[in-house]
Design a protein around this motif. Sequence first.
Motif, PDB file in Angstrom:
ATOM      1  N   GLU A   5       0.638  -1.223   0.084  1.00 29.61           N
ATOM      2  CA  GLU A   5      -0.462   0.265   0.105  1.00 29.61           C
ATOM      3  C   GLU A   5       1.098   1.515   0.274  1.00 29.61           C
ATOM      4  OE1 GLU A   5      -2.495   0.117   4.006  1.00 29.61           O
ATOM      5  OE2 GLU A   5      -0.261  -0.345   5.270  1.00 29.61           O
ATOM      6  N   SER A   6      -0.028   2.249  -0.251  1.00 30.26           N
ATOM      7  CA  SER A   6       1.063   3.347   0.083  1.00 30.26           C
ATOM      8  C   SER A   6       0.848   4.375   0.895  1.00 30.26           C
ATOM      9  CB  SER A   6       1.042   4.407  -1.284  1.00 30.26           C
ATOM     10  OG  SER A   6      -0.759   4.756  -1.712  1.00 30.26           O
ATOM     11  N   GLU A 171       3.630  10.064  -0.148  1.00 31.51           N
ATOM     12  CA  GLU A 171       3.623   8.811   0.595  1.00 31.51           C
ATOM     13  C   GLU A 171       4.439   8.154  -0.108  1.00 31.51           C
ATOM     14  OE1 GLU A 171       0.467   8.073  -1.819  1.00 31.51           O
ATOM     15  OE2 GLU A 171      -1.025   9.009   0.286  1.00 31.51           O
ATOM     16  N   ILE A 172       4.903   7.599   0.380  1.00 35.49           N
ATOM     17  CA  ILE A 172       5.955   5.708   0.103  1.00 35.49           C
ATOM     18  C   ILE A 172       5.310   4.583  -0.419  1.00 35.49           C
ATOM     19  CG2 ILE A 172       6.346   5.099   2.638  1.00 35.49           C
ATOM     20  CD1 ILE A 172       9.513   5.974   1.345  1.00 35.49           C
ATOM     21  N   ILE A 173       5.837   3.597  -1.089  1.00 31.06           N
ATOM     22  CA  ILE A 173       5.172   2.451  -1.125  1.00 31.06           C
ATOM     23  C   ILE A 173       5.906   1.658  -0.227  1.00 31.06           C
ATOM     24  CG2 ILE A 173       4.530   0.874  -3.224  1.00 31.06           C
ATOM     25  CD1 ILE A 173       5.102   2.971  -5.375  1.00 31.06           C
ATOM     26  N   TRP A 174       4.599   1.160   1.040  1.00 33.11           N
ATOM     27  CA  TRP A 174       5.456   0.156   1.349  1.00 33.11           C
ATOM     28  C   TRP A 174       4.794  -1.284   0.876  1.00 33.11           C
ATOM     29  CZ3 TRP A 174       6.863   1.408   7.007  1.00 33.11           C
ATOM     30  CH2 TRP A 174       6.589   0.401   7.479  1.00 33.11           C
ATOM     31  N   TYR A 175       6.163  -2.322   1.212  1.00 32.94           N
ATOM     32  CA  TYR A 175       6.122  -3.250   1.133  1.00 32.94           C
ATOM     33  C   TYR A 175       6.072  -4.207   2.310  1.00 32.94           C
ATOM     34  CZ  TYR A 175       6.377  -6.943  -2.622  1.00 32.94           C
ATOM     35  OH  TYR A 175       5.887  -8.624  -3.842  1.00 32.94           O
ATOM     36  N   GLN A 176       5.091  -4.841   2.285  1.00 29.44           N
ATOM     37  CA  GLN A 176       5.238  -5.552   3.424  1.00 29.44           C
ATOM     38  C   GLN A 176       5.971  -7.090   3.295  1.00 29.44           C
ATOM     39  OE1 GLN A 176       2.394  -4.185   6.844  1.00 29.44           O
ATOM     40  NE2 GLN A 176       2.357  -6.364   8.148  1.00 29.44           N
ATOM     41  N   ILE A 177       6.139  -8.211   3.369  1.00 31.56           N
ATOM     42  CA  ILE A 177       6.371  -9.356   3.483  1.00 31.56           C
ATOM     43  C   ILE A 177       6.196 -10.785   4.136  1.00 31.56           C
ATOM     44  CG2 ILE A 177       8.260 -10.815   2.454  1.00 31.56           C
ATOM     45  CD1 ILE A 177      10.102  -9.118   1.288  1.00 31.56           C
ATOM     46  N   LEU A 212       4.477  -4.848  -7.847  1.00 35.62           N
ATOM     47  CA  LEU A 212       4.065  -3.963  -7.557  1.00 35.62           C
ATOM     48  C   LEU A 212       2.709  -4.190  -7.368  1.00 35.62           C
ATOM     49  CD1 LEU A 212       5.952  -0.364  -6.478  1.00 35.62           C
ATOM     50  CD2 LEU A 212       6.254  -2.851  -5.355  1.00 35.62           C
ATOM     51  N   ILE A 213       1.950  -3.926  -8.592  1.00 32.38           N
ATOM     52  CA  ILE A 213       0.314  -4.725  -9.218  1.00 32.38           C
ATOM     53  C   ILE A 213       0.095  -6.078  -8.526  1.00 32.38           C
ATOM     54  CG2 ILE A 213      -1.377  -4.887 -11.002  1.00 32.38           C
ATOM     55  CD1 ILE A 213      -0.020  -2.250 -11.833  1.00 32.38           C
ATOM     56  N   ARG A 214       1.531  -7.150  -9.406  1.00 38.96           N
ATOM     57  CA  ARG A 214       1.136  -8.025  -8.986  1.00 38.96           C
ATOM     58  C   ARG A 214       1.056  -8.428  -6.853  1.00 38.96           C
ATOM     59  NH1 ARG A 214       4.464 -13.381  -7.949  1.00 38.96           N
ATOM     60  NH2 ARG A 214       3.341 -14.531  -9.201  1.00 38.96           N
TER      61      ARG A 214
END
Length: 600
Positions: A5-6, A171-177, A212-214
Motif C-alpha cells: 500500500e502507499s 507518500e511512500i510505497i510500503w511493501y510488507q513481506i 507491485l501490482i502483482r
Amino acid sequence: MNIIESKPIGKIILNEHTPKRSTRIEHYLIPYYQRGYRWDEENVTALLDDIFNFMQSDEKKYCLQPIVVVPGKDHNGDNIWEVIDGQQRLTTLFIIFKYLNKPKYQIIFEKRDKSNDFLEKLSEDHYSDENPDFHFMSKAYKETKKWFEKKTENDVGFIDEFNSKLTKWVEIIWYQIEELADIEDENERENRKIDIFNRLNIGKIPLTDAELIRALLLSKIKHGLSDREAILRQSEMSAEWHRMEQELRNEEFWYFLNNSPLEETSSTIEFIFKLIASNSDKRYSTYLWFEKEIKATDPSVEKIKAENLWKTTKEYFGKLKYWFKDDTLYHHLGFKFIFEKKPLETVKSCIDNANVNKSAFKKWAIEEVKEKIRGINLDDINYEKHTHELKQVFLLHNILSVMNAEQNGSNRFSFEQYKKVELDGGWSIEHIHAQQTKEMKEEKAIRKWLDETYKSIKDIKETDFEADALANEFENSVEVLANEVNEMRQSQSIDFNAFNELKLRVIEKFDSKSIHILDNLALLSFKQNSSLNNAIFAVKRRKIIGFDKEQQFIPPATKNVFLKYYSDNDLQPFFWSKADKENYVNDIKKKLHPYLTPTT
C-alpha cells in the motif's frame, strides 16, 4: 501473503498500530548484512528538490520509491520493522526531520552501535569522518542545512509548510513481506531475507510497477477463501500472468505494439497495465492508479475490484493477441503505431474503438491508414520536400507488397526487424541511381569506390544497354570507362581532380536522369545507405544482395527494385531503366490506390 500500500510519510513515523513505547514512534532495523549509509550530496539534494517541486505544483500527492520491510519483534516484544530495501531513503528522511527538529521514527543499525549513537547526536556541532557511516551522515546533514538555509532566507514559514507537505501529502510505497512468517527455521528465514535484499540491491533490479501490482492483486483476491482455496486462486492467477508475460516477449508481438527495445523491458505485462491505468508518466503512477481503484473500506469489495481489474487485464491481452494474429489488423494497425509520437496512447485509442464487431473494427483500422497518408500526391512527392511522406509511402508499399504476395511461407511484414533498424540508426530514403554528390577527396574511400565499380562494370558490353539508355549522348563506352577505372585503381597515387571527373562520367553513363522523384527512390536503413553513397546501380545491386546474404533486413520492395522484380522483360542488372521506373511507380500506385484520397 505480502501487504502492499502507499502510506503518507507521517504514517511511517506514527500510526494507529504503532506500539505504545515511552516515545511512541515506529522503529526500523537496518540488518547487519547491509552496507551502511552512502548517499552523497547529490542524492540528498535531489530528494529535497523533488519534494520542493511537488510543493510548487498542482499535484495532490507525490510518491517516493518503495521500502521493503519484514515485521519482527524487539527485545521488549514490540513490533519492529526490518528494512530489506530503502535504508538510504529512510536515513535521509530521518536526517531531514532531525534538522527540522520535527517528530521522526527511530533507526537501529544492527551490530553497529556507534552508528546508532552518532545518528542520534548528529548536528552541526557533531560531525565526524571517523568511519564511512559518520562521513556520509555528516555530509547529508550539512547539505540539508545548506538547502534549508537558502529556502528560509526570506520565508519564516517554509519549514512548517515543508514538514506539513512531507508528512501528509508525500507518500511512500510500503511493501510488507509476510510470506517469511511461515518459515520456522531461523537460518532459512534469514537466508531468504538476504536473497530478497540481494535481488533488490546488489542485482540493481528495483521493484517495478508490474511487481507491485502483482503483489497488490494477489493480496486482495484471497479474501474470504480458505488457505487451500487462496493458494489455488493465487496459483491460477500467477500461471495466467506468466503466460501473458511470455507471449508478450515474442519479439514479433512486442514490436508490433511497441517502439521501445524489448531488452530494456523488465516486465512486458506492465504495458497492459499502463493501457488500463489513466495515469501520468511519473514514477509508480501505474501502481498507484491500481491501488486507488481497488482501495475500499470493505475487504470483500477490494477483492471484487481486484478480480475485475485482473479480468480487464486478460481482456486487453486478448484484444492485443487477436490484432497480432489477424493479418489485416496486424498490418494496418502496425503501420499506424509506427508513426505515432505516443504509441501507448494510440494503442489505447484502438482498444477504445474496438468495442464493435470484428468487421467494423477492421474497416476502422483501414480508414486510420487512409487518414495517415491523406493528402499525399504520388505524382508530386519528392526527396527534397517530402522525406516523412516518402517514408510513409514506402513503408505502406512494403507492407502491402508482403500482404499481397502469392507465395508459400510467411506473408507478414516484420515490424520487429523494421523497428530494430529504427532503434539502431533509423531509416533513410535511398536513391536507386546515384546522386550527383560532392567531390571525394579521401584516398581510402576513393580506392574502395574504384574497386567496387570496376567489379560491377568490367563485364558489361555497350550492346547490353537498351534503347532509352543508348539514346543519350555518352562521351565514352562502358569498356573505355571500365579500363579507365581499372587503370586508376592500380595507380600508385590518386589525382583527386581526375578521379572526380571520371566518377562523374561513370555516374552519368549509368544515370537514368531522374534523381529526386518517386521512380528513383526506395527505403533503406541509414547504415546500409551510407555504404552505398556515390555508387552506381550495378554496385548497389551487388551490395544489396550481399546484405541479404548476411541476413540483414532489406525492405521487400527495396529488394525487389535491385532484383529487377518490376520488369519481366528487362533482365539487365546494371541499369535502372525507363521501363523499370514506370513499372515500379505503377506498382506503388496500384497497391496504394485504395488508400489515397483522390486529388483534384
